[in-house]
Write a protein that holds these residues in place. Structure first.
Motif, PDB file in Angstrom:
ATOM      1  N   LEU A   2      55.608  65.310  45.404  1.00 34.90           N
ATOM      2  CA  LEU A   2      54.832  66.275  46.266  1.00 34.90           C
ATOM      3  C   LEU A   2      55.928  66.373  47.334  1.00 34.90           C
ATOM      4  N   ALA A   3      55.968  65.104  48.033  1.00 38.21           N
ATOM      5  CA  ALA A   3      57.167  65.161  49.081  1.00 38.21           C
ATOM      6  C   ALA A   3      57.900  65.349  48.433  1.00 38.21           C
ATOM      7  N   LEU A   4      58.305  65.438  47.885  1.00 37.37           N
ATOM      8  CA  LEU A   4      59.735  66.276  47.729  1.00 37.37           C
ATOM      9  C   LEU A   4      59.905  67.303  47.707  1.00 37.37           C
ATOM     10  N   SER A   5      59.002  68.361  46.851  1.00 39.35           N
ATOM     11  CA  SER A   5      59.019  69.707  46.864  1.00 39.35           C
ATOM     12  C   SER A   5      59.065  70.075  48.164  1.00 39.35           C
ATOM     13  N   TYR A   6      58.089  69.372  48.909  1.00 37.80           N
ATOM     14  CA  TYR A   6      57.657  70.387  50.812  1.00 37.80           C
ATOM     15  C   TYR A   6      58.818  70.093  50.964  1.00 37.80           C
ATOM     16  N   GLU A   7      59.625  69.198  50.935  1.00 39.52           N
ATOM     17  CA  GLU A   7      60.976  69.046  51.857  1.00 39.52           C
ATOM     18  C   GLU A   7      62.131  69.580  51.368  1.00 39.52           C
ATOM     19  N   LEU A   8      62.359  69.946  49.174  1.00 37.99           N
ATOM     20  CA  LEU A   8      63.359  70.651  49.137  1.00 37.99           C
ATOM     21  C   LEU A   8      62.728  72.385  49.789  1.00 37.99           C
ATOM     22  N   TYR A   9      61.786  73.017  49.386  1.00 32.40           N
ATOM     23  CA  TYR A   9      61.304  73.719  50.251  1.00 32.40           C
ATOM     24  C   TYR A   9      61.505  74.086  51.455  1.00 32.40           C
ATOM     25  N   ALA A  10      60.619  73.403  52.380  1.00 33.60           N
ATOM     26  CA  ALA A  10      61.363  73.763  53.814  1.00 33.60           C
ATOM     27  C   ALA A  10      63.359  72.902  54.358  1.00 33.60           C
ATOM     28  N   TYR A  11      63.480  72.572  53.238  1.00 31.30           N
ATOM     29  CA  TYR A  11      65.037  73.168  53.195  1.00 31.30           C
ATOM     30  C   TYR A  11      66.220  74.297  52.647  1.00 31.30           C
ATOM     31  N   ALA A  12      65.741  74.263  51.939  1.00 24.74           N
ATOM     32  CA  ALA A  12      66.552  75.428  51.030  1.00 24.74           C
ATOM     33  C   ALA A  12      66.115  76.880  51.785  1.00 24.74           C
ATOM     34  N   ILE A  13      64.985  76.565  52.945  1.00 29.25           N
ATOM     35  CA  ILE A  13      64.951  77.924  53.444  1.00 29.25           C
ATOM     36  C   ILE A  13      66.018  78.488  54.458  1.00 29.25           C
ATOM     37  N   ARG A  14      66.402  77.047  55.180  1.00 28.71           N
ATOM     38  CA  ARG A  14      67.946  77.480  55.693  1.00 28.71           C
ATOM     39  C   ARG A  14      69.025  76.945  55.123  1.00 28.71           C
ATOM     40  N   ARG A  15      68.850  76.794  54.449  1.00 27.60           N
ATOM     41  CA  ARG A  15      69.977  76.629  53.536  1.00 27.60           C
ATOM     42  C   ARG A  15      70.646  76.672  52.407  1.00 27.60           C
ATOM     43  N   PRO A  16      71.128  78.150  51.747  1.00 23.52           N
ATOM     44  CA  PRO A  16      71.866  78.904  50.965  1.00 23.52           C
ATOM     45  C   PRO A  16      71.710  78.308  50.196  1.00 23.52           C
ATOM     46  N   ALA A  17      72.741  77.465  50.566  1.00 24.44           N
ATOM     47  CA  ALA A  17      72.680  76.182  48.965  1.00 24.44           C
ATOM     48  C   ALA A  17      72.648  75.323  48.186  1.00 24.44           C
ATOM     49  N   VAL A  18      71.440  74.934  48.643  1.00 17.83           N
ATOM     50  CA  VAL A  18      69.742  74.440  48.348  1.00 17.83           C
ATOM     51  C   VAL A  18      69.281  75.205  47.594  1.00 17.83           C
ATOM     52  N   LYS A  19      68.869  76.353  48.499  1.00 19.69           N
ATOM     53  CA  LYS A  19      67.688  77.450  47.847  1.00 19.69           C
ATOM     54  C   LYS A  19      68.120  77.892  46.315  1.00 19.69           C
ATOM     55  N   CYS A  20      69.118  77.290  46.256  1.00 18.88           N
ATOM     56  CA  CYS A  20      69.572  78.115  44.815  1.00 18.88           C
ATOM     57  C   CYS A  20      68.974  77.217  43.669  1.00 18.88           C
ATOM     58  N   PHE A  21      68.846  76.011  45.110  1.00 15.11           N
ATOM     59  CA  PHE A  21      68.310  74.910  42.902  1.00 15.11           C
ATOM     60  C   PHE A  21      66.663  75.454  42.771  1.00 15.11           C
ATOM     61  N   VAL A  22      66.252  75.674  44.223  1.00  5.74           N
ATOM     62  CA  VAL A  22      65.188  76.268  44.142  1.00  5.74           C
ATOM     63  C   VAL A  22      64.781  77.217  42.981  1.00  5.74           C
ATOM     64  N   GLU A  23      65.655  78.836  43.546  1.00  3.90           N
ATOM     65  CA  GLU A  23      65.612  79.666  42.343  1.00  3.90           C
ATOM     66  C   GLU A  23      65.698  78.660  41.485  1.00  3.90           C
ATOM     67  N   ALA A  24      66.535  78.221  40.505  1.00  2.00           N
ATOM     68  CA  ALA A  24      67.041  77.809  39.175  1.00  2.00           C
ATOM     69  C   ALA A  24      65.430  77.193  38.715  1.00  2.00           C
ATOM     70  N   TRP A  25      64.859  76.635  39.679  1.00  2.00           N
ATOM     71  CA  TRP A  25      64.283  75.578  38.965  1.00  2.00           C
ATOM     72  C   TRP A  25      62.768  77.001  38.534  1.00  2.00           C
ATOM     73  N   PHE A  26      62.818  77.509  39.826  1.00  2.71           N
ATOM     74  CA  PHE A  26      61.975  78.737  39.618  1.00  2.71           C
ATOM     75  C   PHE A  26      62.379  79.976  38.277  1.00  2.71           C
ATOM     76  N   ALA A  27      63.607  79.668  38.006  1.00  2.00           N
ATOM     77  CA  ALA A  27      64.002  80.816  36.773  1.00  2.00           C
ATOM     78  C   ALA A  27      63.271  80.186  35.395  1.00  2.00           C
ATOM     79  N   ARG A  28      63.658  78.509  35.498  1.00  2.05           N
ATOM     80  CA  ARG A  28      63.689  77.535  34.450  1.00  2.05           C
ATOM     81  C   ARG A  28      62.234  77.988  34.138  1.00  2.05           C
ATOM     82  N   SER A  29      60.839  77.292  34.717  1.00  2.00           N
ATOM     83  CA  SER A  29      59.852  77.786  34.528  1.00  2.00           C
ATOM     84  C   SER A  29      59.181  78.686  34.404  1.00  2.00           C
ATOM     85  N   GLN A  30      60.066  80.253  34.620  1.00  2.00           N
ATOM     86  CA  GLN A  30      59.426  81.074  34.581  1.00  2.00           C
ATOM     87  C   GLN A  30      60.149  81.431  32.849  1.00  2.00           C
ATOM     88  N   GLN A  31      61.031  81.072  32.208  1.00  2.00           N
ATOM     89  CA  GLN A  31      61.811  81.257  31.196  1.00  2.00           C
ATOM     90  C   GLN A  31      60.851  80.299  30.470  1.00  2.00           C
TER      91      GLN A  31
END
Length: 184
Positions: free
Chosen positions: A101-130
Motif C-alpha cells: 500500500l505504501a509503495l503504491s501511494y508513493e508511486l502514484y504521487a511520484y508519477a504525477i510529476r514524472r511522465p517517465a514513471v507515469k508510464c509504469f502506472v499506465e502499464a499496471w492499469f492496462a495489464r489489470s484491465q487486460q
C-alpha cells in the motif's frame, strides 16, 4: 554485464523499494539506499544515471510484481463468479501488506510529476484491465480496476475496511450480477 554486476543492480532496486517504504520518495537518497544495501555510495551512480533513474527502475519492478500477482489470480478463474472470487482474494490476500500500500501511494504521487514513471502506472492499469477483459467489456474492466484501486486507497487510510462479502457484493453491483455469477 557480469552476474555480480546484475546482482548489485538488482540489490539496489530492491533496496530502493524498502527505503521508499521507510522514508517515502521525498526521504529517499543515494546515501540511504547504498547504506541499506551495504554497498559503496558510488554503486548507485554507477548503475543509475541519477536518483530518478533508480526510483523509476524500482517502481517499474514494483508495478510488474503487482501486475504478475493480479494476472496469476485472474488466470485461475473460468467464470465471472470465479473472477469475482479471485479479485476479492487478490484484494484481501495478495495486496494487503502495508508495504504494498505504501509503495503504491508513493508511486502514484511520484508519477504525477514524472511522465517517465507515469508510464509504469499506465502499464499496471492496462495489464489489470487486460486480465479483467476475459470476463468483462472494456468499460466494465476499467471500472472494476478503478474500484480495486479505490478500495486499496480506502483500506490504507480508513479505520475500517471491507471484508470479502462486502467486496463481492460491491463487485456484483458494479458489474450487474449477484456474487454467484447470475445476471440480475
Amino acid at each position: 554485464m557480469s552476474p555480480v554486476a546484475g546482482s548489485r543492480r538488482d540489490l539496489l532496486i530492491d533496496t530502493a523499494l524498502e527505503v521508499i517504504v521507510e522514508y517515502g520518495v521525498a526521504g529517499t537518497t543515494h546515501r540511504r539506499i547504498a547504506a541499506a544495501a551495504g554497498v559503496p555510495l558510488g554503486s548507485t551512480t554507477y548503475y543509475f544515471a541519477d536518483l530518478h533513474d533508480l526510483l523509476g527502475a524500482a517502481f517499474g519492478r514494483f508495478a510488474d510484481e503487482i501486475s504478475e500477482r493480479f494476472e496469476a489470480r485472474l488466470a485461475r478463474a473460468r467464470t465471472v463468479a470465479e473472477a469475482i472470487t479471485e479479485v476479492t482474494g487478490f484484494m484481501l490476500d495478495d495486496f494487503q501488506e502495508p508495504r504494498d500500500l505504501a509503495l503504491s501511494y508513493e508511486l502514484y504521487a511520484y508519477a504525477i510529476r514524472r511522465p517517465a514513471v507515469k508510464c509504469f502506472v499506465e502499464a499496471w492499469f492496462a495489464r489489470s484491465q487486460q486480465a479483467l477483459a476475459r470476463f468483462f467489456d472494456p468499460v466494465t474492466a476499467r471500472l472494476v480496476d478503478a474500484f480495486i484501486e479505490g478500495v486499496f486507497t480506502y483500506r490504507g487510510l480508513a479505520r475500517e475496511s471491507s471484508d470479502a462479502d462486502e467486496i463481492r457484493q460491491a463487485l456484483g453491483r458494479l458489474i450487474g450480477i449477484d456474487p454467484s455469477g447470475s445476471r440480475e
